[in-house]
Design a protein around this motif. Structure first.
Motif, PDB file in Angstrom:
ATOM      1  N   PRO A   1     -14.970   9.377  -0.498  1.00 13.15           N
ATOM      2  CA  PRO A   1     -13.882   8.472  -0.101  1.00 13.15           C
ATOM      3  C   PRO A   1     -14.345   7.195   0.600  1.00 13.15           C
ATOM      4  O   PRO A   1     -13.748   6.131   0.403  1.00 13.15           O
ATOM      5  CB  PRO A   1     -13.021   9.316   0.842  1.00 13.15           C
TER       6      PRO A   1
ATOM      7  N   MET B   1     -10.278  -1.935   1.955  1.00 16.54           N
ATOM      8  CA  MET B   1     -10.020  -2.744   3.141  1.00 16.54           C
ATOM      9  C   MET B   1     -10.539  -4.166   2.939  1.00 16.54           C
ATOM     10  O   MET B   1      -9.858  -5.139   3.285  1.00 16.54           O
ATOM     11  CB  MET B   1     -10.693  -2.112   4.380  1.00 16.54           C
TER      12      MET B   1
ATOM     13  N   SER C   1       1.936   3.186  -3.171  1.00 12.39           N
ATOM     14  CA  SER C   1       1.039   4.149  -3.817  1.00 12.39           C
ATOM     15  C   SER C   1       1.680   5.528  -3.927  1.00 12.39           C
ATOM     16  O   SER C   1       1.328   6.302  -4.814  1.00 12.39           O
ATOM     17  CB  SER C   1      -0.274   4.246  -3.043  1.00 12.39           C
ATOM     18  N   VAL C   2       2.652   5.847  -3.035  1.00 16.30           N
ATOM     19  CA  VAL C   2       3.241   7.183  -3.116  1.00 16.30           C
ATOM     20  C   VAL C   2       4.080   7.369  -4.375  1.00 16.30           C
ATOM     21  O   VAL C   2       4.394   8.498  -4.750  1.00 16.30           O
ATOM     22  CB  VAL C   2       4.101   7.536  -1.877  1.00 16.30           C
ATOM     23  N   THR C   3       4.450   6.255  -5.035  1.00 15.43           N
ATOM     24  CA  THR C   3       5.237   6.407  -6.258  1.00 15.43           C
ATOM     25  C   THR C   3       4.341   6.616  -7.462  1.00 15.43           C
ATOM     26  O   THR C   3       4.817   6.797  -8.575  1.00 15.43           O
ATOM     27  CB  THR C   3       6.083   5.152  -6.541  1.00 15.43           C
ATOM     28  N   GLY C   4       3.022   6.563  -7.258  1.00 12.07           N
ATOM     29  CA  GLY C   4       2.113   6.759  -8.376  1.00 12.07           C
ATOM     30  C   GLY C   4       1.688   5.456  -9.038  1.00 12.07           C
ATOM     31  O   GLY C   4       0.854   5.460  -9.934  1.00 12.07           O
TER      32      GLY C   4
ATOM     33  N   GLY D   1     -11.013  10.776  -4.929  1.00 14.83           N
ATOM     34  CA  GLY D   1     -10.836  12.168  -5.308  1.00 14.83           C
ATOM     35  C   GLY D   1     -11.746  12.559  -6.451  1.00 14.83           C
ATOM     36  O   GLY D   1     -12.269  13.657  -6.508  1.00 14.83           O
ATOM     37  N   SER D   2     -11.928  11.612  -7.355  1.00 16.78           N
ATOM     38  CA  SER D   2     -12.721  11.916  -8.532  1.00 16.78           C
ATOM     39  C   SER D   2     -14.200  12.030  -8.210  1.00 16.78           C
ATOM     40  O   SER D   2     -14.907  12.875  -8.743  1.00 16.78           O
ATOM     41  CB  SER D   2     -12.461  10.817  -9.572  1.00 16.78           C
TER      42      SER D   2
ATOM     43  N   GLN E   1      -7.692   6.037  -3.946  1.00 18.28           N
ATOM     44  CA  GLN E   1      -7.513   7.479  -3.801  1.00 18.28           C
ATOM     45  C   GLN E   1      -8.014   8.212  -5.026  1.00 18.28           C
ATOM     46  O   GLN E   1      -8.687   9.245  -4.920  1.00 18.28           O
ATOM     47  CB  GLN E   1      -6.029   7.816  -3.630  1.00 18.28           C
ATOM     48  N   VAL E   2      -7.674   7.675  -6.198  1.00 17.78           N
ATOM     49  CA  VAL E   2      -8.094   8.318  -7.442  1.00 17.78           C
ATOM     50  C   VAL E   2      -9.619   8.354  -7.520  1.00 17.78           C
ATOM     51  O   VAL E   2     -10.229   9.374  -7.822  1.00 17.78           O
ATOM     52  CB  VAL E   2      -7.513   7.556  -8.657  1.00 17.78           C
TER      53      VAL E   2
ATOM     54  N   TYR F   1     -12.618   3.353   0.318  1.00 21.29           N
ATOM     55  CA  TYR F   1     -11.660   2.850   1.292  1.00 21.29           C
ATOM     56  C   TYR F   1     -12.184   1.602   1.972  1.00 21.29           C
ATOM     57  O   TYR F   1     -11.423   0.699   2.305  1.00 21.29           O
ATOM     58  CB  TYR F   1     -11.284   3.942   2.302  1.00 21.29           C
TER      59      TYR F   1
ATOM     60  N   LEU G   1      -4.541   0.819  -3.184  1.00 20.79           N
ATOM     61  CA  LEU G   1      -4.760   2.043  -2.417  1.00 20.79           C
ATOM     62  C   LEU G   1      -4.782   3.257  -3.334  1.00 20.79           C
ATOM     63  O   LEU G   1      -5.610   4.147  -3.193  1.00 20.79           O
ATOM     64  CB  LEU G   1      -3.658   2.207  -1.360  1.00 20.79           C
ATOM     65  N   ARG G   2      -3.882   3.284  -4.296  1.00 23.94           N
ATOM     66  CA  ARG G   2      -3.791   4.412  -5.206  1.00 23.94           C
ATOM     67  C   ARG G   2      -5.087   4.566  -6.002  1.00 23.94           C
ATOM     68  O   ARG G   2      -5.615   5.655  -6.170  1.00 23.94           O
ATOM     69  CB  ARG G   2      -2.627   4.155  -6.160  1.00 23.94           C
TER      70      ARG G   2
ATOM     71  N   ALA H   1       0.836  -1.203   0.000  1.00 22.19           N
ATOM     72  CA  ALA H   1       0.000   0.000   0.000  1.00 22.19           C
ATOM     73  C   ALA H   1       0.870   1.251   0.000  1.00 22.19           C
ATOM     74  O   ALA H   1       0.487   2.292  -0.542  1.00 22.19           O
ATOM     75  CB  ALA H   1      -0.917  -0.001   1.219  1.00 22.19           C
ATOM     76  N   LEU H   2       2.060   1.166   0.598  1.00 19.66           N
ATOM     77  CA  LEU H   2       2.941   2.323   0.638  1.00 19.66           C
ATOM     78  C   LEU H   2       3.452   2.680  -0.748  1.00 19.66           C
ATOM     79  O   LEU H   2       3.821   3.821  -1.006  1.00 19.66           O
ATOM     80  CB  LEU H   2       4.134   2.052   1.561  1.00 19.66           C
TER      81      LEU H   2
END
Lengths: 242, 303, 236
Positions: free
Chosen positions: C200, C208, C179-182, C195-196, C191-192, C204, C187-188, C176-177
């Motif tokens: 949320p 889970m 996801s910060v690289t895109g 956000g869209s 988030q998309v 989420y 998880l990513r 899940a981490l």
């Protein structure tokens, strides 16, 4: 790799340590309390309570901490009902969202460790105590708890140390602890390697200090083993020999 | 099991062999995957027939992703236009904002077109083409917030030329913002502006994406957020943004950058020349102005 | 739009994207786990070696990578990785830049960290092998390679299974981490979608649930393997 940059970076990173320690300490403290509560629920004998506690542990150990954090920070804020309730005073701030996520997460792992410790108490001890007339809270306080604590401590100590690493995730919901500041510096200067070295060193030092503290606590809580080591004749009195 | 020939077959040999074979196969599989994925990029031929352009894909209407991942927006149209003028074949890829410059430097693409302003800080690591747009930035708050009454709404202050008036406008706004929580995207001129002028007055939060600060603004965690006016206009136009309003003066220049341009690697001087020529011609014949009006409803091409 | 509709497979639903993202999570976790096996084997070999330097290096590897937050390792490779790799590449004579994609960056970062844990698992498993077996093998005259192949590896694989099960769960959750690289893993993608649609919560929760499916399936699989592998072995 200039010394000036390394020193400057380290200085900036140091300002994140108080927040890191606060997050860690609060999460661990509240986590222990919740872990014991959940462990007791799971061993309570009341089926619905046992099931609820098991489900809680299953969910929080089976999903990533980051997802749990996003759920609490972004997911809950979607509902106007929550935004208008008294909870919002806390959930509005990323600090409390992070603490809540950490506590729920560490308590799930912690409750398994506590449960393991409680189950590891030799039944003979409990029988003997009951034969002496102890029951209920006295039994728990004088026999079960101390033995369970000693059994659980190494594993729980490990969990406490892992929590230090977990605090780095708070940076993803805008909290500026060490990892958050490190990421800011990298995005400003693009010098990832040097920043990594400084931030990594800080975490290693903190981890080292905390492991020493936990080891000292374990040592302190095992006087029978210490005594046996100093005075072999006393080994015969050691509780573990049962 | 003990046969006279002297060869002793250990029980479990089959399992052991299988396990060993499996582990060895796994090892080579990993090596193969690793080699396949680490692709050396051929040194770019100097004629620049193929150009890869990186954009964020999350900053409407400059660049954003439609359903299904297709990139769209002012800069996508402009990129295609410029590439036509440069006689090159362009591919546009999305990259998270916080890694957009490192990815340029490691050659994931050759140019950045992501509403990126020219700043001295960025010039230390990369180069820029000539400016193709100017984007003033401003605060946005919820309609229901007390900050909605911020003075100076609608005024624009270029910091470079109208420094004194700009400072006056900022001072007028400061007391309202004192102690409030303000958000901006990390690594942006917007964040730099808030930090420069409001550092100890407000609680500044930095976010990985503009979407995240919009979510927090709507949720009430942020009292205000600071981003480009064109970005806010697009947010407000959508149904989810109906409660957001732009307030206060808009600023540009100096710490907010000297205009939006394409980011390029320092060593690619030829590519810069090509970009500059293409931009110049697109400005001259009004293409950029037309695209700007199409996406932003106003002309933000440089005068 | 109802929550079920949002995560479903209809026209406005994100169901397909979520399934794809879950597969991506499994893929990147597998890759990271395999990298970890390579590093773990090397690390265990180092820590069990007679050479002081090797042992020290092994110790440094496990201590450092288990003490530093994984997020920092990911940032290192994401922001700085290509520079480092390019330098390494130049040393080997490769021209130009070496581009590494988000998948590999994430898998490598998590792989390096999980390798530190796998080192300990392999080391523990090796030390569990009865000394008598090694002695017997040497007495019979087995060459070291044969001994490795016939005696050590099968038993390490068997004893390491519980530990590996744990490490696999760790890797699955660490993914899940990434996801910060895109990289568009579970998880990513959540988030998309969040956000869209500005909703949320349903996404989420779904994320889970998907992670729970993955971790439950994995633990069931490992328990099954352990039962099979430990047949006939007397355990405490």
């Amino acid at each position: 790799m200039e010394l000036a940059f390394l020193l400057d970076t380290t200085e900036r990173l140091l300002s994140g340590i108080p927040l890191l320690l606060q997050l860690w300490a609060l999460s661990v403290a509240a986590g222990v309390v919740l872990a014991i509560a959940i462990a007791l629920l799971r061993m309570s004998g009341v089926r619905p309570l046992e099931w609820a506690a098991s489900f809680y542990v299953f969910v929080f150990r089976g999903t990533p901490l980051l997802v749990q954090m996003f759920m609490i920070y972004y997911g809950l804020s979607q509902f106007p009902e929550i935004r208008q309730s008294f909870l919002w005073a806390f959930l509005r701030q990323p600090y409390w969202c992070a603490i809540l996520a950490f506590v729920l997460n560490t308590a799930a792992y912690g409750s398994e460790i506590v449960r393991g410790g409680l189950l590891a108490v030799p039944f003979g001890e409990v029988e003997a105590a009951r034969a002496c007339g102890m029951s209920g809270f006295v039994l728990f306080r004088r026999i079960i708890f101390p033995i369970a604590l000693r059994q659980a401590l190494p594993a729980y100590g490990n969990e406490i140390i892992l929590m230090v690493k977990a605090t780095s995730l708070a940076s993803i919901i805008t909290l500026m602890e060490v990892t958050g500041i490190a990421q800011r510096i990298i995005s400003e200067t693009f010098r990832a390697v040097e920043v990594f070295i400084c931030a990594g060193a800080i975490y290693l030092v903190i981890n080292f200090l905390i492991s020493r503290a936990v080891a000292a606590l374990e040592h302190h809580l095992s006087p029978h083993r210490r005594a046996a080591a100093d005075r072999p004749a006393l080994a015969v009195l050691s509780v573990d020999r049962a | 099991m003990h046969d006279r020939s002297g060869a002793w077959e250990r029980p479990g040999k089959e399992k052991g062999d299988q396990a060993m074979r499996f582990v060895v196969a796994l090892f080579w599989a990993v090596v193969a995957v690793a080699l396949a994925a680490v692709t050396p990029v051929e040194a770019q031929t100097k004629d620049w027939k193929k150009i890869r352009i990186g954009t964020e894909g999350a900053y409407a209407p400059w660049n954003f992703s439609e359903a299904g991942g297709k990139l769209s927006g002012f800069e996508i149209d402009l990129a295609n236009e410029l590439c036509k003028r440069m006689n090159a074949e362009c591919t546009i890829v999305a990259q998270d904002w916080d890694g957009i410059i490192p990815a340029l430097q490691s050659s994931k693409y050759d140019a950045i077109m992501a509403a990126m302003n020219i700043t001295d800080k960025r010039l230390e690591t990369i180069n820029f083409s000539s400016v193709y747009a100017a984007a003033p930035a401003s605060f946005a708050v919820l309609k229901s917030s007390p900050l909605a009454k911020m003075p100076g709404t609608g005024e624009v202050y270029p910091l470079a030329t109208k420094g004194a008036e700009a400072q006056k406008a900022i001072d007028a706004v400061k007391p309202m913002l004192k102690g409030k929580v303000v958000g901006a995207q990390v690594s942006t001129t917007n964040l730099a502006f808030v930090e420069k002028y409001f550092k100890d007055q407000v609680d500044i939060r930095s976010y990985k994406t503009t979407e995240q600060h919009d979510l927090d603004l709507t949720a009430g965690r942020l009292d205000a957020a600071f981003a480009a006016v064109t970005y806010w206009n697009d947010v407000i136009a959508k149904p989810e943004g109906k409660d957001i309003v732009i307030v206060g003066p808009a600023f540009s220049g100096e710490v907010l950058g000297r205009g939006v341009a394409a980011g390029l690697r320092k060593e690619d001087a030829e590519l810069k020349t090509k970009f500059d020529e293409a931009i110049k011609s697109a400005l001259a014949d009004g293409t950029i102005k037309a695209l700007s009006v199409k996406w932003f409803k106003v002309d933000i091409s440089p005068k | 739009m109802g929550s079920f509709y949002l995560v479903g497979f209809g026209a406005g639903g994100w169901g397909v994207e979520i399934i794809e993202a879950t597969l991506m999570t499994v893929a990147v976790s597998l890759c990271a786990f395999l990298f970890g096996m390579v590093f773990g084997t090397l690390g265990a070999w180092a820590k069990l070696s007679a050479s002081l330097i090797a042992r020290a290096l092994g110790d440094v590897y496990t201590t450092v990578l288990r003490g530093i937050p994984d997020l920092l390792v990911i940032y290192l490779l994401y922001f700085g990785g290509s520079t480092a790799l390019t330098a390494v590449g130049r040393a080997f004579g490769a021209e130009g830049f070496i581009g590494v994609n988000a998948f590999l960056t994430g898998a490598l970062a998590v792989g390096i960290v999980s390798g530190a844990y796998q080192t300990e698992v392999f080391r523990g498993a090796y030390l569990t092998i009865a000394r008598g077996e090694i002695e017997a093998a040497k007495a019979v005259g087995m060459r070291p390679l044969l001994m490795l192949h016939r005696i050590i590896v099968p038993q390490v694989v068997r004893f390491a299974l519980p530990g590996m099960g744990n490490v696999w769960q760790l890797v699955l959750k660490e993914s899940a981490l990434i996801s910060v690289t895109g990289l568009v893993e579970l998880l990513r993608q959540s988030q998309v979608a969040a956000g869209s649609t500005k909703r949320p919560f349903p996404f989420y929760i779904t994320a889970m649930a998907m992670y729970l499916v993955l971790t439950s399936a994995s633990s069931w699989l490992f328990r099954w393997s352990e039962t099979r592998a430990l047949r006939g072995v007397r355990r405490a």
